[in-house]
Write a protein that holds these residues in place. Sequence first.
Motif, PDB file in Angstrom:
ATOM      1  N   CYS A 173       0.844  -1.453   0.008  1.00  0.00           N
ATOM      2  CA  CYS A 173      -0.378  -0.049   0.181  1.00  0.00           C
ATOM      3  C   CYS A 173       0.807   1.819   0.327  1.00  0.00           C
ATOM      4  O   CYS A 173       1.842   1.339   0.844  1.00  0.00           O
ATOM      5  N   PHE A 174       0.029   2.417  -1.092  1.00  0.00           N
ATOM      6  CA  PHE A 174       1.241   3.475  -0.922  1.00  0.00           C
ATOM      7  C   PHE A 174       0.145   4.950  -0.899  1.00  0.00           C
ATOM      8  O   PHE A 174      -0.819   4.115  -0.969  1.00  0.00           O
ATOM      9  N   PRO A 175       0.593   5.999  -0.527  1.00  0.00           N
ATOM     10  CA  PRO A 175      -0.438   7.444  -0.232  1.00  0.00           C
ATOM     11  C   PRO A 175      -0.906   7.323  -2.035  1.00  0.00           C
ATOM     12  O   PRO A 175      -2.027   8.494  -2.042  1.00  0.00           O
ATOM     13  N   GLU A 176      -0.596   7.322  -2.762  1.00  0.00           N
ATOM     14  CA  GLU A 176      -1.369   7.527  -4.182  1.00  0.00           C
ATOM     15  C   GLU A 176      -0.120   6.026  -4.986  1.00  0.00           C
ATOM     16  O   GLU A 176       0.544   5.746  -4.551  1.00  0.00           O
ATOM     17  N   ARG A 177      -0.643   6.387  -6.615  1.00  0.00           N
ATOM     18  CA  ARG A 177      -0.778   5.260  -7.274  1.00  0.00           C
ATOM     19  C   ARG A 177       0.124   5.137  -7.945  1.00  0.00           C
ATOM     20  O   ARG A 177       0.687   6.548  -8.144  1.00  0.00           O
ATOM     21  N   LEU A 178       1.519   4.311  -8.213  1.00  0.00           N
ATOM     22  CA  LEU A 178       2.877   4.431  -8.596  1.00  0.00           C
ATOM     23  C   LEU A 178       1.963   3.654 -10.393  1.00  0.00           C
ATOM     24  O   LEU A 178       1.223   3.233 -10.846  1.00  0.00           O
ATOM     25  N   ARG A 179       3.404   4.642 -10.764  1.00  0.00           N
ATOM     26  CA  ARG A 179       3.188   4.165 -12.514  1.00  0.00           C
ATOM     27  C   ARG A 179       3.117   2.636 -13.035  1.00  0.00           C
ATOM     28  O   ARG A 179       3.471   2.001 -13.077  1.00  0.00           O
ATOM     29  N   GLY A 180       4.596   2.482 -12.150  1.00  0.00           N
ATOM     30  CA  GLY A 180       5.859   1.633 -13.101  1.00  0.00           C
ATOM     31  C   GLY A 180       6.479   1.449 -14.118  1.00  0.00           C
ATOM     32  O   GLY A 180       6.486   2.654 -14.475  1.00  0.00           O
ATOM     33  N   GLN A 181       6.764   0.194 -14.036  1.00  0.00           N
ATOM     34  CA  GLN A 181       7.267   0.743 -16.140  1.00  0.00           C
ATOM     35  C   GLN A 181       7.320  -1.003 -16.360  1.00  0.00           C
ATOM     36  O   GLN A 181       7.543  -2.296 -15.215  1.00  0.00           O
ATOM     37  N   MET A 182       7.750  -0.561 -17.965  1.00  0.00           N
ATOM     38  CA  MET A 182       7.731  -2.503 -17.973  1.00  0.00           C
ATOM     39  C   MET A 182       9.313  -2.397 -18.602  1.00  0.00           C
ATOM     40  O   MET A 182      10.074  -1.551 -18.782  1.00  0.00           O
ATOM     41  N   LEU A 183       9.752  -4.122 -17.709  1.00  0.00           N
ATOM     42  CA  LEU A 183      10.877  -3.840 -18.071  1.00  0.00           C
ATOM     43  C   LEU A 183      11.555  -4.394 -19.144  1.00  0.00           C
ATOM     44  O   LEU A 183      10.729  -5.443 -19.912  1.00  0.00           O
ATOM     45  N   GLN A 184      12.865  -4.128 -19.553  1.00  0.00           N
ATOM     46  CA  GLN A 184      13.029  -4.961 -20.963  1.00  0.00           C
ATOM     47  C   GLN A 184      14.338  -5.634 -20.656  1.00  0.00           C
ATOM     48  O   GLN A 184      15.318  -5.290 -20.208  1.00  0.00           O
ATOM     49  N   GLN A 185      14.495  -6.879 -20.464  1.00  0.00           N
ATOM     50  CA  GLN A 185      16.229  -7.513 -20.275  1.00  0.00           C
ATOM     51  C   GLN A 185      16.008  -8.206 -21.528  1.00  0.00           C
ATOM     52  O   GLN A 185      15.535  -8.972 -22.478  1.00  0.00           O
ATOM     53  N   THR A 186      17.732  -8.163 -21.786  1.00  0.00           N
ATOM     54  CA  THR A 186      18.340  -9.453 -22.379  1.00  0.00           C
ATOM     55  C   THR A 186      18.733 -10.073 -21.779  1.00  0.00           C
ATOM     56  O   THR A 186      19.575 -10.088 -21.069  1.00  0.00           O
ATOM     57  N   VAL A 187      18.428 -11.371 -22.057  1.00  0.00           N
ATOM     58  CA  VAL A 187      19.066 -12.704 -21.949  1.00  0.00           C
ATOM     59  C   VAL A 187      19.953 -12.976 -22.501  1.00  0.00           C
ATOM     60  O   VAL A 187      20.220 -13.877 -24.328  1.00  0.00           O
ATOM     61  N   ASP A 188      20.651 -13.798 -22.083  1.00  0.00           N
ATOM     62  CA  ASP A 188      22.205 -14.616 -22.798  1.00  0.00           C
ATOM     63  C   ASP A 188      21.488 -15.994 -23.915  1.00  0.00           C
ATOM     64  O   ASP A 188      20.500 -16.843 -23.055  1.00  0.00           O
ATOM     65  N   GLY A 189      21.604 -15.920 -25.050  1.00  0.00           N
ATOM     66  CA  GLY A 189      21.175 -17.245 -25.578  1.00  0.00           C
ATOM     67  C   GLY A 189      20.313 -17.078 -26.409  1.00  0.00           C
ATOM     68  O   GLY A 189      18.993 -18.116 -26.860  1.00  0.00           O
ATOM     69  N   LEU A 190      19.514 -15.433 -26.340  1.00  0.00           N
ATOM     70  CA  LEU A 190      18.307 -15.664 -27.169  1.00  0.00           C
ATOM     71  C   LEU A 190      18.256 -14.124 -27.227  1.00  0.00           C
ATOM     72  O   LEU A 190      19.290 -12.974 -27.664  1.00  0.00           O
ATOM     73  N   ALA A 191      18.087 -14.492 -29.112  1.00  0.00           N
ATOM     74  CA  ALA A 191      17.891 -13.265 -30.438  1.00  0.00           C
ATOM     75  C   ALA A 191      17.138 -12.307 -30.163  1.00  0.00           C
ATOM     76  O   ALA A 191      17.548 -10.849 -30.162  1.00  0.00           O
ATOM     77  N   HIS A 192      15.952 -12.338 -29.083  1.00  0.00           N
ATOM     78  CA  HIS A 192      15.037 -11.126 -28.828  1.00  0.00           C
ATOM     79  C   HIS A 192      15.188 -10.834 -27.522  1.00  0.00           C
ATOM     80  O   HIS A 192      14.922 -11.730 -26.139  1.00  0.00           O
ATOM     81  N   ASP A 193      14.462  -9.865 -26.901  1.00  0.00           N
ATOM     82  CA  ASP A 193      14.500  -8.767 -25.744  1.00  0.00           C
ATOM     83  C   ASP A 193      13.532  -9.519 -24.964  1.00  0.00           C
ATOM     84  O   ASP A 193      12.298 -10.310 -25.605  1.00  0.00           O
ATOM     85  N   VAL A 194      13.327  -9.875 -23.860  1.00  0.00           N
ATOM     86  CA  VAL A 194      11.674 -10.549 -23.077  1.00  0.00           C
ATOM     87  C   VAL A 194      11.490  -9.356 -22.341  1.00  0.00           C
ATOM     88  O   VAL A 194      12.689  -8.657 -21.379  1.00  0.00           O
ATOM     89  N   TYR A 195      10.682  -9.252 -21.925  1.00  0.00           N
ATOM     90  CA  TYR A 195       9.534  -8.246 -20.976  1.00  0.00           C
ATOM     91  C   TYR A 195       8.488  -8.635 -19.859  1.00  0.00           C
ATOM     92  O   TYR A 195       8.514 -10.019 -19.995  1.00  0.00           O
ATOM     93  N   ARG A 196       8.879  -8.269 -19.033  1.00  0.00           N
ATOM     94  CA  ARG A 196       8.209  -8.198 -17.601  1.00  0.00           C
ATOM     95  C   ARG A 196       7.002  -7.144 -17.097  1.00  0.00           C
ATOM     96  O   ARG A 196       7.754  -5.836 -17.299  1.00  0.00           O
ATOM     97  N   ASP A 197       6.483  -7.179 -16.769  1.00  0.00           N
ATOM     98  CA  ASP A 197       5.178  -6.374 -16.463  1.00  0.00           C
ATOM     99  C   ASP A 197       5.707  -5.614 -14.878  1.00  0.00           C
ATOM    100  O   ASP A 197       4.997  -6.676 -14.412  1.00  0.00           O
ATOM    101  N   GLY A 198       5.881  -4.712 -15.129  1.00  0.00           N
ATOM    102  CA  GLY A 198       6.198  -3.767 -13.708  1.00  0.00           C
ATOM    103  C   GLY A 198       4.756  -2.485 -13.664  1.00  0.00           C
ATOM    104  O   GLY A 198       5.313  -2.211 -13.367  1.00  0.00           O
TER     105      GLY A 198
END
Length: 202
Positions: free
Chosen positions: A167-192
């Motif tokens: 819980c927080f006193p106001e809402r956080l926007r947060g962010q979409m995380l973009q990760q580079t993973v070894d052995g993978l040609a494309h980025d991976v996204y994590r919803d934050g």
Amino acid sequence: SGDRQFAVPEFAAPLVAGRVALREEKPLPYYVGSYVFSEHSGLYFILGVEHEEEFTLIKELLLSLGYSGIGGKRSSGYGKFELPDDELMLYDDGGVYDDDTAIALMLYNEKSKYQMCLAPVCPKADELAVVKQGSYKLIKRGGFITSSAAKDNIKRNSIYMLQEGSCFPERLRGQMLQQTVDGLAHDVYRDGIGMFVGLKNE
């Protein structure tokens, strides 16, 4: 008088099944865990869109995903699902059920001094001052990635996020995380990106 006992409904139950791997020289036993939903139970989620065509696209994607499956070994039939015939629309001025109206009222309540996140959120740097004023727990998120661009599952780097229920006193926007993973040609996204409900001030 006295303590009242409430029955907790059982929406699902864990199930463990034994399997045997036959790809090696010697058969190797292993266990597979699954989660089986009770009749008339299942998963639901909240979706907000601005345009009708966005909703149509997401519904088509969900129908396709239901055939292929999520969260399980698809070749064994795990993770497949069906969408209900009708969606439930959330209105803050009265819906089909009292619960739906209550959810809508909390979703639209941005003025309460208690804003609770419904999903893990990864705050932006300029939101850390708000985070410090809240009550929260950190949760570690990791796991494996299945991709047509890789032969085997690839372990992704773990990250820490603010746990749902914080819980927080106001809402956080947060962010979409973009990760580079070894052995993978494309980025991976994590919803934050945050999703919040406003709680009553009482």
